[in-house]
Scaffold this motif. Structure first.
Motif, PDB file in Angstrom:
ATOM      1  N   HIS A 153       0.862  -1.394   0.004  1.00  0.00           N
ATOM      2  CA  HIS A 153      -0.010   0.131  -0.165  1.00  0.00           C
ATOM      3  C   HIS A 153       0.772   1.142  -0.010  1.00  0.00           C
ATOM      4  CE1 HIS A 153      -3.476  -2.334   0.753  1.00  0.00           C
ATOM      5  NE2 HIS A 153      -3.215  -2.870   1.802  1.00  0.00           N
ATOM      6  N   LEU A 154       0.675   2.159  -0.879  1.00  0.00           N
ATOM      7  CA  LEU A 154       1.237   3.507  -0.894  1.00  0.00           C
ATOM      8  C   LEU A 154       0.527   4.327  -0.083  1.00  0.00           C
ATOM      9  CD1 LEU A 154       3.700   5.311  -2.179  1.00  0.00           C
ATOM     10  CD2 LEU A 154       1.924   5.829  -3.859  1.00  0.00           C
ATOM     11  N   ASP A 155       1.492   5.074   0.994  1.00  0.00           N
ATOM     12  CA  ASP A 155       0.717   6.059   1.754  1.00  0.00           C
ATOM     13  C   ASP A 155       0.789   7.400   0.887  1.00  0.00           C
ATOM     14  OD1 ASP A 155       0.019   7.854   3.565  1.00  0.00           O
ATOM     15  OD2 ASP A 155       1.505   7.274   5.177  1.00  0.00           O
ATOM     16  N   VAL A 156      -0.249   7.612   0.474  1.00  0.00           N
ATOM     17  CA  VAL A 156      -0.092   8.752  -0.477  1.00  0.00           C
ATOM     18  C   VAL A 156      -0.303  10.057   0.074  1.00  0.00           C
ATOM     19  CG1 VAL A 156      -1.927  10.211  -2.069  1.00  0.00           C
ATOM     20  CG2 VAL A 156      -1.523   7.771  -2.700  1.00  0.00           C
ATOM     21  N   ARG A 157      -0.812  10.139   1.247  1.00  0.00           N
ATOM     22  CA  ARG A 157      -0.820  11.438   2.394  1.00  0.00           C
ATOM     23  C   ARG A 157       0.714  11.705   2.511  1.00  0.00           C
ATOM     24  NH1 ARG A 157      -4.049  15.081   2.739  1.00  0.00           N
ATOM     25  NH2 ARG A 157      -5.749  13.786   3.497  1.00  0.00           N
ATOM     26  N   ASN A 158       1.605  10.762   2.661  1.00  0.00           N
ATOM     27  CA  ASN A 158       2.887  10.902   3.078  1.00  0.00           C
ATOM     28  C   ASN A 158       3.649  11.365   1.749  1.00  0.00           C
ATOM     29  OD1 ASN A 158       5.306  10.732   5.037  1.00  0.00           O
ATOM     30  ND2 ASN A 158       6.143   9.119   3.383  1.00  0.00           N
ATOM     31  N   VAL A 159       3.380  10.843   0.716  1.00  0.00           N
ATOM     32  CA  VAL A 159       4.048  11.385  -0.722  1.00  0.00           C
ATOM     33  C   VAL A 159       3.760  12.828  -0.923  1.00  0.00           C
ATOM     34  CG1 VAL A 159       4.000  11.017  -3.163  1.00  0.00           C
ATOM     35  CG2 VAL A 159       3.602   9.063  -1.608  1.00  0.00           C
ATOM     36  N   LEU A 160       2.394  13.177  -0.615  1.00  0.00           N
ATOM     37  CA  LEU A 160       2.037  14.531  -0.655  1.00  0.00           C
ATOM     38  C   LEU A 160       2.614  15.400   0.342  1.00  0.00           C
ATOM     39  CD1 LEU A 160      -1.826  13.848  -1.670  1.00  0.00           C
ATOM     40  CD2 LEU A 160       0.035  14.291  -3.472  1.00  0.00           C
ATOM     41  N   LYS A 161       2.595  14.918   1.319  1.00  0.00           N
ATOM     42  CA  LYS A 161       3.157  15.858   2.380  1.00  0.00           C
ATOM     43  C   LYS A 161       4.838  16.012   2.096  1.00  0.00           C
ATOM     44  CE  LYS A 161       0.445  14.863   6.444  1.00  0.00           C
ATOM     45  NZ  LYS A 161       0.537  14.297   7.830  1.00  0.00           N
ATOM     46  N   ARG A 162       5.394  14.945   1.460  1.00  0.00           N
ATOM     47  CA  ARG A 162       6.702  15.356   1.015  1.00  0.00           C
ATOM     48  C   ARG A 162       7.072  16.035  -0.349  1.00  0.00           C
ATOM     49  NH1 ARG A 162       9.128  12.845   5.340  1.00  0.00           N
ATOM     50  NH2 ARG A 162      11.399  13.343   4.713  1.00  0.00           N
ATOM     51  N   LYS A 163       5.910  16.635  -0.680  1.00  0.00           N
ATOM     52  CA  LYS A 163       6.011  17.368  -2.086  1.00  0.00           C
ATOM     53  C   LYS A 163       6.294  16.738  -3.243  1.00  0.00           C
ATOM     54  CE  LYS A 163       5.942  21.702   0.650  1.00  0.00           C
ATOM     55  NZ  LYS A 163       4.619  21.606   0.724  1.00  0.00           N
ATOM     56  N   VAL A 164       6.111  15.512  -3.272  1.00  0.00           N
ATOM     57  CA  VAL A 164       6.378  14.699  -4.732  1.00  0.00           C
ATOM     58  C   VAL A 164       5.179  14.713  -5.642  1.00  0.00           C
ATOM     59  CG1 VAL A 164       7.231  12.416  -5.484  1.00  0.00           C
ATOM     60  CG2 VAL A 164       7.866  13.299  -3.333  1.00  0.00           C
ATOM     61  N   LYS A 165       5.240  14.896  -6.645  1.00  0.00           N
ATOM     62  CA  LYS A 165       4.246  15.004  -7.750  1.00  0.00           C
ATOM     63  C   LYS A 165       3.679  13.510  -7.914  1.00  0.00           C
ATOM     64  CE  LYS A 165       6.920  16.339 -11.054  1.00  0.00           C
ATOM     65  NZ  LYS A 165       7.512  16.909 -12.439  1.00  0.00           N
ATOM     66  N   LEU A 166       2.320  13.553  -7.817  1.00  0.00           N
ATOM     67  CA  LEU A 166       1.496  12.120  -7.988  1.00  0.00           C
ATOM     68  C   LEU A 166       0.378  12.279  -8.534  1.00  0.00           C
ATOM     69  CD1 LEU A 166       1.634   9.599  -4.969  1.00  0.00           C
ATOM     70  CD2 LEU A 166      -0.710  10.414  -6.202  1.00  0.00           C
ATOM     71  N   GLY A 167       0.311  10.918  -9.759  1.00  0.00           N
ATOM     72  CA  GLY A 167      -0.983  10.952 -10.428  1.00  0.00           C
ATOM     73  C   GLY A 167      -1.438   9.418  -9.922  1.00  0.00           C
ATOM     74  N   LEU A 168      -2.473   8.968 -10.615  1.00  0.00           N
ATOM     75  CA  LEU A 168      -3.255   7.725 -10.537  1.00  0.00           C
ATOM     76  C   LEU A 168      -3.181   6.863 -11.761  1.00  0.00           C
ATOM     77  CD1 LEU A 168      -6.639   8.530  -8.652  1.00  0.00           C
ATOM     78  CD2 LEU A 168      -4.216   8.210  -7.647  1.00  0.00           C
ATOM     79  N   GLY A 169      -2.827   5.721 -11.768  1.00  0.00           N
ATOM     80  CA  GLY A 169      -2.861   4.609 -12.849  1.00  0.00           C
ATOM     81  C   GLY A 169      -3.818   3.447 -12.620  1.00  0.00           C
ATOM     82  N   THR A 170      -3.926   3.014 -13.849  1.00  0.00           N
ATOM     83  CA  THR A 170      -4.792   1.691 -13.624  1.00  0.00           C
ATOM     84  C   THR A 170      -4.106   0.438 -13.628  1.00  0.00           C
ATOM     85  OG1 THR A 170      -4.791   1.255 -15.984  1.00  0.00           O
ATOM     86  CG2 THR A 170      -6.795   2.632 -14.705  1.00  0.00           C
TER      87      THR A 170
END
Length: 424
Positions: free
Chosen positions: A287-304
């Motif tokens: 499981h990727l912790d998206v909230r942590n990724v965003l807090k660390r200011k890394v660009k993030l999108g979604l994929g199928t």
């Protein structure tokens, strides 16, 4: 997420959004832009427009077994299902059939932009690009690069061939001057590429100023294998960074096992992550912790991540992202659950940022190209119901959680209405 009611949006013949004004400014806008009341299309009750959905990671070549073969972990899954299937793409007729269906299906599901992995075969990878252009989808297409394969030795190229074919792919695709279909350098992942190959691929990307995509830290078994294969590198991210593959035009799929130190490497290099929650769950990667990724200011999108993910719909990616966030909260109540507003943003503007297209698409800002979906909750075949006391936000949320392609009645890419293909 911002909901604008009683607004008028104008799109030019070039497909760009020229104005977005409150309805009361209609007369002023009409004088400035030279239109009249008859030129205005009024949406029906409950209809609304949303930005086109951006799939930042999908394997077009795996589409034929989507919805099956999700009973094994990553490396076994590659050996038993993926590599045997991808070897078939040497055959142009076979490739054209599958690639036509995946582009049709994703457009039907509202994916206006897709970042595709093809296979190691140059000519059929070019066919995928041709099909995406034909249907009018915005896309990145990558010829897969791999010069080693201990899992399935018959599926790879030698280093020199891989590099020469990648150059041929990029040059050929760029020469076709498709307006919205571009090449993307595609080393499969660190386990299937020598450092010589990775380093030279980064040079090719720099020489033509094109994007890069790959996988990183998808599963624990994979991470351990990379550590054993590259003991001189501090971590998985350093393998890529040392070979200049982490750039502002790079998107890496998964990242489930990335440490905070590695996320900082992503931020420093401007590289992005594609979150593929369906696949992460389906083949038991993590499981990727998206909230942590965003807090660390890394660009993030979604994929199928078809076909590790069993759905080619970005609506499913939105739902599984919400599920994963809540699972992480259940495991650790200090985790802040994502809101559906945030996840909707990741599927649109977030995806455009991950692919370096946020100056072109991702929302309805004036000056951007009009990539959009017309959503019709009132369709007779709609899988959900709307009630009188539902707010606009309620209806949007219902669509994101319950809607499907039956509610997506029109698709636009750069202002062009895409003829939704019959999938029968």
């Amino acid at each position: 997420m911002e909901i604008l009611e009683n607004h008028i949006l104008g799109v030019s013949s070039t497909g760009k959004i020229e104005f977005l004004e409150e309805e009361k400014q209609q007369e002023k806008a009409a004088k400035e832009w030279g239109f009249n009341v008859l030129d205005i299309r009024q949406l029906k009750k409950d209809e609304f427009l949303i930005p086109g959905l951006v799939d930042t990671h999908i394997h077009a070549a795996q589409y034929s077994f989507t919805g099956s073969a999700v009973d094994k972990p990553l490396l076994s899954w590659l050996k038993d299902y993926t590599f045997p299937t991808e070897t078939k793409y040497k055959n142009e007729e076979f490739a054209r059939n599958i690639y036509t269906k995946v582009v049709r299906r994703t457009l039907k599901n509202g994916t206006t932009t897709a970042c595709y992995f093809a296979t190691i075969h140059t000519d059929t990878s070019l066919i995928l690009a041709d099909i995406a252009n034909h249907f009018g989808q915005r896309a990145f297409v990558g010829k897969v690069c791999m010069d080693k394969n201990e899992i399935y030795p018959e599926y790879k190229e030698d280093t020199r061939t891989c590099l020469s074919e990648t150059k041929r792919f990029v040059k050929k695709l760029l020469s076709r001057k498709y307006p919205r279909v571009k090449p993307i350098i595609t080393p499969r992942f660190a386990l299937s590429c020598t450092e010589e190959l990775m380093s030279e691929l980064s040079n090719i990307a720099a020489a033509w100023d094109v994007h890069i995509q790959s996988h990183i830290s998808e599963a624990k078994e994979e991470v351990l294998s990379v550590k054993a294969m590259y003991p001189h590198r501090e971590n998985y991210s350093k393998v890529y960074e040392s070979n200049k593959l982490l750039t502002r035009k790079t998107v890496m799929a998964h990242g489930c096992q990335l440490s905070n130190e590695e996320l900082d490497i992503f931020k420093e290099n401007g590289a992005a992550i594609s979150h593929c929650p369906n696949s992460n769950i389906s083949i038991c990667s993590g499981h990727l912790d998206v909230r942590n990724v965003l807090k660390r200011k890394v660009k993030l999108g979604l994929g199928t991540d078809v076909a590790g993910g069993y759905s080619a719909s970005m609506l499913d990616a939105i739902r599984r992202t919400m599920d994963t966030s809540k699972i992480l909260f259940i495991q650790d109540p200090t985790v802040e659950v994502l809101t559906f507003h945030e996840v909707f943003r990741l599927a649109t503007l977030g995806g455009s940022q991950a692919l370096g297209l946020d100056d072109i698409i991702g929302n309805f800002e004036v000056g951007k190209e009009f990539d959009a979906l017309l959503i019709s909750p009132g369709e007779s075949s709609s899988p959900f119901d709307v009630f009188e006391d539902d707010s606009k936000e309620d209806v949007i949320q219902k669509f994101l959680y319950l809607g499907d392609d039956r509610n997506i009645t029109e698709v636009y890419v750069a202002g062009n209405s895409i003829s939704l293909p019959d999938l029968s």
